[in-house]
Scaffold this active site. Structure first.
Site, PDB file in Angstrom:
ATOM      1  N   ARG A 256      50.975 -18.473   2.508  1.00 13.97           N
ATOM      2  CA  ARG A 256      51.872 -19.098   2.854  1.00 13.97           C
ATOM      3  C   ARG A 256      52.559 -20.725   2.109  1.00 13.97           C
ATOM      4  NH1 ARG A 256      50.266 -15.434   7.105  1.00 13.97           N
ATOM      5  NH2 ARG A 256      50.689 -13.676   7.378  1.00 13.97           N
ATOM      6  N   LYS A 281      51.514 -19.023  11.097  1.00 13.12           N
ATOM      7  CA  LYS A 281      52.351 -17.293  11.649  1.00 13.12           C
ATOM      8  C   LYS A 281      51.593 -16.863  12.265  1.00 13.12           C
ATOM      9  CE  LYS A 281      54.503 -13.950   9.504  1.00 13.12           C
ATOM     10  NZ  LYS A 281      55.074 -13.350   8.242  1.00 13.12           N
ATOM     11  N   HIS A 352      57.660 -15.134  -1.071  1.00 10.98           N
ATOM     12  CA  HIS A 352      57.296 -14.606  -0.706  1.00 10.98           C
ATOM     13  C   HIS A 352      57.112 -13.489  -1.289  1.00 10.98           C
ATOM     14  CE1 HIS A 352      57.081 -10.715   2.565  1.00 10.98           C
ATOM     15  NE2 HIS A 352      57.979 -10.338   1.564  1.00 10.98           N
ATOM     16  N   ARG A 355      53.887 -13.218  -3.180  1.00 15.03           N
ATOM     17  CA  ARG A 355      52.317 -12.919  -2.330  1.00 15.03           C
ATOM     18  C   ARG A 355      51.936 -11.621  -2.676  1.00 15.03           C
ATOM     19  NH1 ARG A 355      50.506 -14.293   2.055  1.00 15.03           N
ATOM     20  NH2 ARG A 355      51.532 -12.705   3.640  1.00 15.03           N
ATOM     21  N   HIS A 378      46.960 -11.079   7.231  1.00 23.07           N
ATOM     22  CA  HIS A 378      47.707 -10.567   8.175  1.00 23.07           C
ATOM     23  C   HIS A 378      46.753  -9.966   9.152  1.00 23.07           C
ATOM     24  CE1 HIS A 378      50.844  -9.292   4.262  1.00 23.07           C
ATOM     25  NE2 HIS A 378      51.254 -10.023   5.230  1.00 23.07           N
ATOM     26  N   TYR A 387      53.593  -3.368   0.290  1.00 23.73           N
ATOM     27  CA  TYR A 387      53.821  -3.334  -0.931  1.00 23.73           C
ATOM     28  C   TYR A 387      53.326  -2.753  -2.071  1.00 23.73           C
ATOM     29  CZ  TYR A 387      52.984  -8.085   1.484  1.00 23.73           C
ATOM     30  OH  TYR A 387      53.437  -9.437   1.791  1.00 23.73           O
TER      31      TYR A 387
END
Length: 409
Positions: A256, A281, A352, A355, A378, A387
């Protein structure tokens, strides 16, 4: 016609008073009056003295072509007209304006000060990021303003009906904005209950809003586009060396932007061929392989591009005082433009999307979803299911021995 029992002039007077109560600037109030008077004259031409919602809709369409679905963004004067007429409609239907109140003028009401302090302490104990706490302060103050405007002066006076009424004021916001707003309110209600300031925990009974699936599609980059993005970097100068290493971390490891910005020299374990850090995050620690191309790029930057500085972060601004690099997303945008990569209007195409592209490629190679979730950092494997297009083993097999080449201490 959906005609009101209030005259247009009466609603204008009420709306004027509300704007002044909320401490809007004289210029903002004057702008609203300009559009209100224009609408009043338009209605009078049709022999209408009372506010009519359908007439208001037609007025905006005829005079300002609002809403115009052919444009991504309306002009400022069009939005101003729509907001002014919408306020009349809100005042007619609800007796108040729906939506978030002016952030800079919201003090903490005396009756809510103790619960507000308890909520901030609750956020800190949950290890919320400073930026999250700052945003939640604004949201909670807006909530307080709504409560005061409806006669609720302390937490004990909050009811399920109060929360339901507040939720209706969020209908115009995006799904993400509403989720943040309701999340902040739930946290406040929970902390207030735990502090003994209310006798019932309302956090689990907050009304839920349903949204149509209108999220922006995320761009999936082709291999050629990723190659062109990287190839657009001039690696012969210090800035290029830095930017190239950053882009590799995004495209090959899916890190990120916030974590790239906060990556420290001590997070690079050259003897173990890994990168290990705590994600901003999720606050979870993640370990990733130090891939050959990434390792060599970082070494090139540390030896031949990075300014001499005691700054603990890997990537720094190349101007004194050499603090950590900011706005990593701008780096992607810059080289995307320079490489001539075209983006379909409305698609998400920043970090993003890179990713997202990495996850898609791995899914295409039949990599287990749990491994992909681990790569992307995650907390919940379900986060990676968005995804649904596209080998950690393949990545880890590329780990390299670079400790002899590194000398940045």
């Amino acid at each position: 016609m959906n005609q009101s029992k209030s005259t247009i002039q009466h609603l204008i007077n009420q709306s004027d008073q509300e704007l002044r109560r909320l401490r809007y600037s004289a210029k903002s109030i004057s702008t609203c009056h300009m559009f209100w008077n224009e609408f009043k004259i338009y209605s009078q031409e049709q022999d209408l003295e009372y506010y009519d919602h359908e007439t208001a809709r037609v007025f905006l369409k005829e005079k300002y072509n609002y809403p115009d679905i052919s444009v991504d963004k309306h002009k400022p004067n069009v939005n101003a007209a729509a907001n002014a007429i919408r306020r009349l409609g809100d005042m007619d239907l609800h007796g108040r304006f729906l939506g978030r109140f002016k952030k800079s003028v919201i003090p903490i009401p005396t009756g809510f000060q103790e619960s507000y302090n308890a909520y901030i302490e609750y956020c800190i104990k949950r290890n919320n990021k400073p930026s999250t706490i700052k945003r939640n302060k604004i949201l909670i103050k807006s909530f307080f303003e709504f409560l005061i405007s409806t006669g609720v002066n302390e937490p004990l006076e909050i009811t399920s009906r109060t929360l339901s009424d507040y939720t209706t004021t969020l209908l115009r916001f995006s799904k993400k904005s509403v989720q943040r707003e309701l999340g902040a309110i739930k946290g406040y209600l929970k902390s207030t209950y735990f502090s003994g300031l209310i006798t019932q925990d309302f956090s689990d009974s907050m009304p839920k809003l349903k949204f149509a699936q209108t999220e922006k599609p995320v761009m999936v980059w082709t291999e050629e586009e990723v190659f062109n993005l990287l190839n657009a970097v001039d690696r012969g100068n210090p800035y290029g060396k830095r930017d190239y290493a950053i882009l590799l971390l995004v495209t090959q490891l899916g890190i990120r932007d916030s974590d790239i910005k906060n990556l420290k020299l001590t997070d690079l374990y050259w003897d173990k061929n890994i990168i290990e850090f705590t994600q901003l995050k999720t606050t979870q620690k993640i370990t990733l392989p130090l891939l050959p191309e990434i390792g060599w790029a970082i070494i090139d930057y540390l030896k031949s591009g990075r300014p001499t500085t005691d700054c603990p972060y890997v990537f720094v601004i190349h101007k004194a005082p050499y603090s950590q690099v900011q706005k990593v997303g701008n780096i992607v945008a810059r080289y995307q433009r320079e490489s001539g990569i075209k983006v379909k209007s409305g698609n998400q195409h920043g970090i993003h999307s890179l990713r997202h592209t990495l996850a898609s490629r791995l899914l295409e190679q039949h990599v287990d979803l749990e491994l992909i979730s681990g790569i992307l950092g995650h907390v919940d494997v379900n986060s990676a299911k968005v995804y649904l297009h596209t080998d950690i083993d393949g990545l880890r097999q590329c780990a390299l021995s670079l400790e002899k080449e590194v000398d940045y201490e």
